[in-house]
Design a protein around this motif. Structure first.
Motif, PDB file in Angstrom:
ATOM      1  N   ALA A  20      65.417  86.243  59.911  1.00 16.58           N
ATOM      2  CA  ALA A  20      65.312  85.204  58.879  1.00 16.58           C
ATOM      3  C   ALA A  20      63.863  84.775  58.735  1.00 16.58           C
ATOM      4  CB  ALA A  20      66.160  84.006  59.293  1.00 16.58           C
ATOM      5  N   SER A  21      63.564  84.181  57.610  1.00 20.20           N
ATOM      6  CA  SER A  21      62.227  83.633  57.365  1.00 20.20           C
ATOM      7  C   SER A  21      61.933  82.535  58.393  1.00 20.20           C
ATOM      8  CB  SER A  21      62.212  83.056  55.947  1.00 20.20           C
ATOM      9  OG  SER A  21      60.988  82.469  55.675  1.00 20.20           O
ATOM     10  N   SER A  22      60.819  82.660  59.102  1.00 21.74           N
ATOM     11  CA  SER A  22      60.492  81.687  60.160  1.00 21.74           C
ATOM     12  C   SER A  22      59.070  81.957  60.624  1.00 21.74           C
ATOM     13  CB  SER A  22      61.449  81.849  61.347  1.00 21.74           C
ATOM     14  OG  SER A  22      61.007  82.896  62.192  1.00 21.74           O
ATOM     15  N   LYS A  45      57.896  84.691  56.221  1.00 19.62           N
ATOM     16  CA  LYS A  45      57.800  83.224  56.163  1.00 19.62           C
ATOM     17  C   LYS A  45      57.595  82.810  54.698  1.00 19.62           C
ATOM     18  CE  LYS A  45      56.948  79.031  57.828  1.00 19.62           C
ATOM     19  NZ  LYS A  45      58.183  78.244  57.711  1.00 19.62           N
ATOM     20  N   SER A  46      58.316  81.821  54.260  1.00 16.16           N
ATOM     21  CA  SER A  46      58.253  81.433  52.848  1.00 16.16           C
ATOM     22  C   SER A  46      56.891  80.894  52.448  1.00 16.16           C
ATOM     23  CB  SER A  46      59.259  80.319  52.546  1.00 16.16           C
ATOM     24  OG  SER A  46      60.556  80.681  52.885  1.00 16.16           O
ATOM     25  N   VAL A  47      56.550  81.192  51.222  1.00 18.67           N
ATOM     26  CA  VAL A  47      55.446  80.472  50.581  1.00 18.67           C
ATOM     27  C   VAL A  47      56.101  79.235  49.982  1.00 18.67           C
ATOM     28  CG1 VAL A  47      53.776  80.514  48.706  1.00 18.67           C
ATOM     29  CG2 VAL A  47      54.268  82.590  49.989  1.00 18.67           C
ATOM     30  N   PHE A 216      66.149  73.855  66.354  1.00 18.67           N
ATOM     31  CA  PHE A 216      66.963  75.062  66.486  1.00 18.67           C
ATOM     32  C   PHE A 216      68.465  74.790  66.420  1.00 18.67           C
ATOM     33  CE2 PHE A 216      63.129  76.263  69.140  1.00 18.67           C
ATOM     34  CZ  PHE A 216      62.513  76.920  68.080  1.00 18.67           C
ATOM     35  N   SER A 217      69.171  75.772  65.908  1.00 22.13           N
ATOM     36  CA  SER A 217      70.634  75.657  65.852  1.00 22.13           C
ATOM     37  C   SER A 217      71.218  75.907  67.237  1.00 22.13           C
ATOM     38  CB  SER A 217      71.210  76.688  64.867  1.00 22.13           C
ATOM     39  OG  SER A 217      70.982  78.002  65.337  1.00 22.13           O
ATOM     40  N   SER A 218      72.475  75.518  67.407  1.00 28.25           N
ATOM     41  CA  SER A 218      73.177  75.840  68.653  1.00 28.25           C
ATOM     42  C   SER A 218      74.213  76.935  68.332  1.00 28.25           C
ATOM     43  CB  SER A 218      73.843  74.593  69.228  1.00 28.25           C
ATOM     44  OG  SER A 218      74.736  74.087  68.286  1.00 28.25           O
ATOM     45  N   CYS A 266      67.375  83.522  63.553  1.00 29.76           N
ATOM     46  CA  CYS A 266      66.142  82.749  63.668  1.00 29.76           C
ATOM     47  C   CYS A 266      66.093  82.045  65.022  1.00 29.76           C
ATOM     48  CB  CYS A 266      66.017  81.754  62.514  1.00 29.76           C
ATOM     49  SG  CYS A 266      64.648  80.600  62.709  1.00 29.76           S
ATOM     50  N   SER A 267      66.921  80.998  65.205  1.00 29.40           N
ATOM     51  CA  SER A 267      66.833  80.184  66.436  1.00 29.40           C
ATOM     52  C   SER A 267      66.936  81.020  67.699  1.00 29.40           C
ATOM     53  CB  SER A 267      67.923  79.110  66.445  1.00 29.40           C
ATOM     54  OG  SER A 267      67.650  78.139  65.466  1.00 29.40           O
ATOM     55  N   VAL A 268      67.895  81.957  67.729  1.00 32.34           N
ATOM     56  CA  VAL A 268      68.095  82.738  68.956  1.00 32.34           C
ATOM     57  C   VAL A 268      66.832  83.522  69.310  1.00 32.34           C
ATOM     58  CG1 VAL A 268      69.142  84.785  67.836  1.00 32.34           C
ATOM     59  CG2 VAL A 268      69.740  84.208  70.179  1.00 32.34           C
TER      60      VAL A 268
HETATM   61  C1  LIG Z   1      60.728  76.565  62.746  1.00 37.62           C
HETATM   62  C2  LIG Z   1      61.523  77.096  61.586  1.00 37.62           C
HETATM   63  C3  LIG Z   1      60.871  77.480  60.415  1.00 37.62           C
HETATM   64  C4  LIG Z   1      61.617  77.947  59.327  1.00 37.62           C
HETATM   65  N1  LIG Z   1      60.970  78.329  58.174  1.00 37.62           N
HETATM   66  C5  LIG Z   1      61.693  78.803  57.122  1.00 37.62           C
HETATM   67  C6  LIG Z   1      61.054  79.252  55.941  1.00 37.62           C
HETATM   68  O1  LIG Z   1      59.828  79.258  55.810  1.00 37.62           O
HETATM   69  N2  LIG Z   1      61.831  79.697  54.930  1.00 37.62           N
HETATM   70  C7  LIG Z   1      63.201  79.747  55.010  1.00 37.62           C
HETATM   71  O2  LIG Z   1      63.863  80.175  54.064  1.00 37.62           O
HETATM   72  N3  LIG Z   1      63.829  79.328  56.130  1.00 37.62           N
HETATM   73  C8  LIG Z   1      63.115  78.868  57.172  1.00 37.62           C
HETATM   74  N4  LIG Z   1      63.757  78.460  58.313  1.00 37.62           N
HETATM   75  C9  LIG Z   1      65.230  78.524  58.364  1.00 37.62           C
HETATM   76  C10 LIG Z   1      65.669  79.829  59.040  1.00 37.62           C
HETATM   77  O3  LIG Z   1      65.264  80.960  58.292  1.00 37.62           O
HETATM   78  C11 LIG Z   1      67.189  79.889  59.216  1.00 37.62           C
HETATM   79  O4  LIG Z   1      67.809  79.983  57.957  1.00 37.62           O
HETATM   80  C12 LIG Z   1      67.761  78.673  59.930  1.00 37.62           C
HETATM   81  O5  LIG Z   1      66.979  78.323  61.048  1.00 37.62           O
HETATM   82  C13 LIG Z   1      69.206  78.935  60.389  1.00 37.62           C
HETATM   83  O6  LIG Z   1      69.297  80.063  61.221  1.00 37.62           O
HETATM   84  P1  LIG Z   1      69.403  79.916  62.829  1.00 37.62           P
HETATM   85  O7  LIG Z   1      70.598  79.132  63.128  1.00 37.62           O
HETATM   86  O8  LIG Z   1      69.473  81.344  63.316  1.00 37.62           O
HETATM   87  O9  LIG Z   1      68.149  79.231  63.259  1.00 37.62           O
HETATM   88  C14 LIG Z   1      63.027  78.011  59.413  1.00 37.62           C
HETATM   89  C15 LIG Z   1      63.669  77.618  60.601  1.00 37.62           C
HETATM   90  C16 LIG Z   1      62.939  77.170  61.682  1.00 37.62           C
HETATM   91  C17 LIG Z   1      63.655  76.768  62.948  1.00 37.62           C
END
Ligand SMILES: Cc1cc2nc3c(=O)[nH]c(=O)nc-3n(C[C@H](O)[C@H](O)[C@H](O)COP(=O)(O)O)c2cc1C
Length: 329
Positions: A20-22, A45-47, A216-218, A266-268
């Motif tokens: 995922a974007s992060s 990572k998103s703009v 972070f998600s759980s 993402c979180s994991v």
């Molecule tokens: C630190 C951080 C930065 C993130 N940045 C973006 C981002 O730039 N663009 C986006 O679409 N989602 C962003 N997310 C959301 C993640 O892509 C993801 O959708 C969300 O964390 C849920 O997934 P997870 O439960 O695996 O963390 C971000 C999440 C975190 C924790």
């Protein structure tokens, strides 16, 4: 034969596990490590539309009183282009370095000049574009119809601006969820990511201040996504990617069984490190063996509501039976 091969938004992927974007997808070293760990695609990572605007404003504020007022439009465009250029450079480098599909990602909340970004991302070689689209429904003047209309206009215009697949990552704040998802699929998007998990605020009651909530998600946060993928994916002519709370191969299996074509992690990966993707890949293969699945298509959508002999269980939301004691027997 690669048993994890799958497709999403018209692209062939070597694995349904995607990044995922992060911040992990914001530099080339991490992107390479993600590919090496078996990740099937990366969303950069998103703009951020907001970030571009605030950077422009901060720089323009710094110039105030310096006789540059007439040049403000020039500087605004200059700074905007700098932020966009950095992300396009990363995209270009990622395309040169990686062999897996690379999604550009753009956060937007309103109609704007960022359609140009979509076009430039396509020209630099993005395999697809993911829009991280969210309008916080906090203004009492905005009805749900107005808000949905804004989403759909942005999506239609983006789809018309580029020829690469456009995907959209959505949140949970929609009243008529399945109807809205149908409208979204009618805009020509090729993929819908359910659901984004947003930055949350919390309160520090000692300091009486607003503070950032844990980012972070759980591992038990996947249930809302699971239900909505199961209710929608088999019914709509668009691919779904599952997101939020996906921390184990079991959850990946559930999401795909619900009808998701891919999952986003993402979180994991941020908590346990990119190596966690390797473990999940291997656990998923073991689970597929145990379940007698030789490919992803063997179980994709198998547990979607549409294929269930008891579709009503997917729509149960109240605890009546549980509280009456019948489930304790
Ligand atoms: C630190 C951080 C930065 C993130 N940045 C973006 C981002 O730039 N663009 C986006 O679409 N989602 C962003 N997310 C959301 C993640 O892509 C993801 O959708 C969300 O964390 C849920 O997934 P997870 O439960 O695996 O963390 C971000 C999440 C975190 C924790």
């Amino acid at each position: 034969m690669n048993r994890l091969e799958c497709s999403y938004a018209g692209l062939k992927l070597k694995s349904p596990l995607t990044a995922a974007s992060s911040p992990l997808t914001a530099d080339i070293a991490h992107l390479k490590a993600l590919e090496e760990a078996g990740i099937g695609a990366v969303v950069l990572k998103s703009v951020f539309e907001e970030q571009i605007e605030s950077e422009s404003k901060a720089a323009l504020d710094g110039l105030s009183g310096g006789g540059f007022a007439d040049s403000s439009v020039y500087f605004e465009n200059f700074i905007k282009n700098t932020a966009v250029d950095a992300s396009l450079e990363l995209l270009e480098e990622a395309k040169k370095t990686l062999s897996i599909p690379v999604f550009a990602s753009l956060n937007c909340v309103r109609d704007g000049s960022w359609y140009e970004y979509a076009k430039r991302a396509e020209n630099v070689g993005a395999d697809a574009l993911e829009l991280n689209l969210f309008i916080l429904p906090s203004d009492v003047k905005d009805s749900s119809v107005d808000l949905e209309h804004r989403y759909l206009q942005i999506l239609k215009k983006t789809v018309q601006s580029v020829s690469i697949p456009v995907c959209v990552k959505l949140g949970t704040y929609f009243t008529g969820m399945t109807h809205f998802l149908k409208e979204v699929s009618g805009c020509g998007v090729k993929g819908i990511v359910l659901f984004n998990r947003y930055y949350n605020i919390d309160f520090d009651i000692e300091a009486e201040k607003v503070v950032p909530a844990a980012p972070f998600s759980s591992p038990d946060e996947y249930l809302t996504t699971l239900r909505w993928i199961a209710l929608s994916a088999a019914e709509l002519p668009v691919d779904f990617a599952a997101a939020t709370g996906i921390h184990s191969a079991e959850t990946v299996f559930k999401m795909i069984a619900a009808g998701a074509k891919t999952v986003q992690l993402c979180s994991v990966l941020m908590k346990d490190g990119i190596k966690a993707a390797e473990q999940m890949r291997s656990d998923l293969l073991t689970l597929m063996d145990r379940k007698g699945c030789t490919s992803i298509s063997d179980f994709c959508g198998k547990m979607a509501q549409e294929r269930s002999s008891d579709p009503s269980v997917y729509e149960r939301v109240q605890y009546i039976q549980f509280l009456s004691g019948s489930s304790r027997q």
